[in-house]
Motif scaffolding. Sequence first.
Motif, mmCIF file in Angstrom:
data_model
loop_
_atom_site.group_PDB
_atom_site.id
_atom_site.type_symbol
_atom_site.label_atom_id
_atom_site.label_comp_id
_atom_site.label_asym_id
_atom_site.label_seq_id
_atom_site.Cartn_x
_atom_site.Cartn_y
_atom_site.Cartn_z
ATOM 1 N N THR A 1 3.780 3.114 6.203
ATOM 2 C CA THR A 1 5.120 2.336 6.461
ATOM 3 C C THR A 1 4.424 1.110 5.732
ATOM 4 O O THR A 1 3.399 0.603 5.294
ATOM 5 C CB THR A 1 5.283 2.015 7.851
ATOM 6 O OG1 THR A 1 4.383 1.367 8.462
ATOM 7 C CG2 THR A 1 5.428 3.326 8.611
ATOM 8 N N PRO A 2 5.542 0.208 5.598
ATOM 9 C CA PRO A 2 5.352 -1.243 4.773
ATOM 10 C C PRO A 2 4.315 -2.102 5.982
ATOM 11 O O PRO A 2 3.894 -2.640 5.535
ATOM 12 C CB PRO A 2 6.673 -1.761 5.041
ATOM 13 C CG PRO A 2 7.722 -0.571 4.532
ATOM 14 C CD PRO A 2 6.957 0.418 5.475
ATOM 15 N N GLN A 3 4.811 -1.965 7.301
ATOM 16 C CA GLN A 3 3.885 -2.666 8.120
ATOM 17 C C GLN A 3 2.443 -2.142 8.136
ATOM 18 O O GLN A 3 1.653 -3.069 8.209
ATOM 19 C CB GLN A 3 4.346 -2.409 9.732
ATOM 20 C CG GLN A 3 3.647 -3.281 10.429
ATOM 21 C CD GLN A 3 3.594 -4.763 10.446
ATOM 22 O OE1 GLN A 3 4.877 -5.375 10.239
ATOM 23 N NE2 GLN A 3 2.525 -5.442 10.202
ATOM 24 N N ASP A 4 2.385 -0.800 7.933
ATOM 25 C CA ASP A 4 0.755 -0.271 7.597
ATOM 26 C C ASP A 4 0.186 -0.997 6.565
ATOM 27 O O ASP A 4 -1.031 -1.317 6.557
ATOM 28 C CB ASP A 4 0.722 1.108 7.538
ATOM 29 C CG ASP A 4 1.034 1.984 8.589
ATOM 30 O OD1 ASP A 4 1.060 1.419 9.863
ATOM 31 O OD2 ASP A 4 1.435 3.251 8.584
ATOM 32 N N ARG A 5 0.986 -1.315 5.463
ATOM 33 C CA ARG A 5 0.358 -2.006 4.484
ATOM 34 C C ARG A 5 0.208 -3.336 4.634
ATOM 35 O O ARG A 5 -1.076 -3.750 4.308
ATOM 36 C CB ARG A 5 1.488 -1.811 3.140
ATOM 37 C CG ARG A 5 0.906 -2.384 1.764
ATOM 38 C CD ARG A 5 1.920 -2.366 0.570
ATOM 39 N NE ARG A 5 2.250 -0.743 0.285
ATOM 40 C CZ ARG A 5 1.699 -0.353 -0.280
ATOM 41 N NH1 ARG A 5 0.980 -0.640 -1.366
ATOM 42 N NH2 ARG A 5 2.014 1.020 -0.442
ATOM 43 N N ILE A 6 0.848 -3.960 5.246
ATOM 44 C CA ILE A 6 0.499 -5.511 5.834
ATOM 45 C C ILE A 6 -0.724 -5.260 6.572
ATOM 46 O O ILE A 6 -1.551 -6.179 6.451
ATOM 47 C CB ILE A 6 1.625 -6.065 6.536
ATOM 48 C CG1 ILE A 6 2.808 -6.287 5.412
ATOM 49 C CG2 ILE A 6 1.293 -7.150 7.296
ATOM 50 C CD1 ILE A 6 4.186 -6.406 6.142
#
Length: 165
Positions: free
Chosen positions: A96-101
Amino acid sequence: MSVTCQVFGARAGRKAAELAREHGHLDIPNLFDEQAAFLARLPGHGSEPLPELRRSLQMVANRHLLILRDGKGLEALRSSATAIRDTVLSAGRIETPQDRINAIELINMCEVADIMAMAALERAESRGSHYRTDLPESDDSQDTNIIIDRTAPNSFFCARLGELG
């Protein structure tokens, strides 16, 4: 804002302006290309869960970088931080985008842990809250500050702050 902040802020600003004049303008690469290259290093759908990798880093940092530390433990922290960073880059589970962050934050945490351990290793003595169980005595020759400077050998140098211009 305190007077101290204003005085030292003004000094820092003048010195920064002086250094900028001496070095001129540096070429700034295309930041979008740099960002894309950095993000391309992240693996995507790897098998290693980021929260577990983060807990591993926190555990090794808590064990080797708090009040009581020694050279062997600091080297172990550096090694672990490098291994965890490499795992995030090669096999981190990023869905997810949050995982990338979270992955970027964890990579940064690994870098900071490594820098802190490197600085603690460089101070081969005990002083204040920096207590080395393998080097319990203070060494007056090390009554200096460690200054991070990417242009210096090893990316840092030691100096007494009062002696810096």
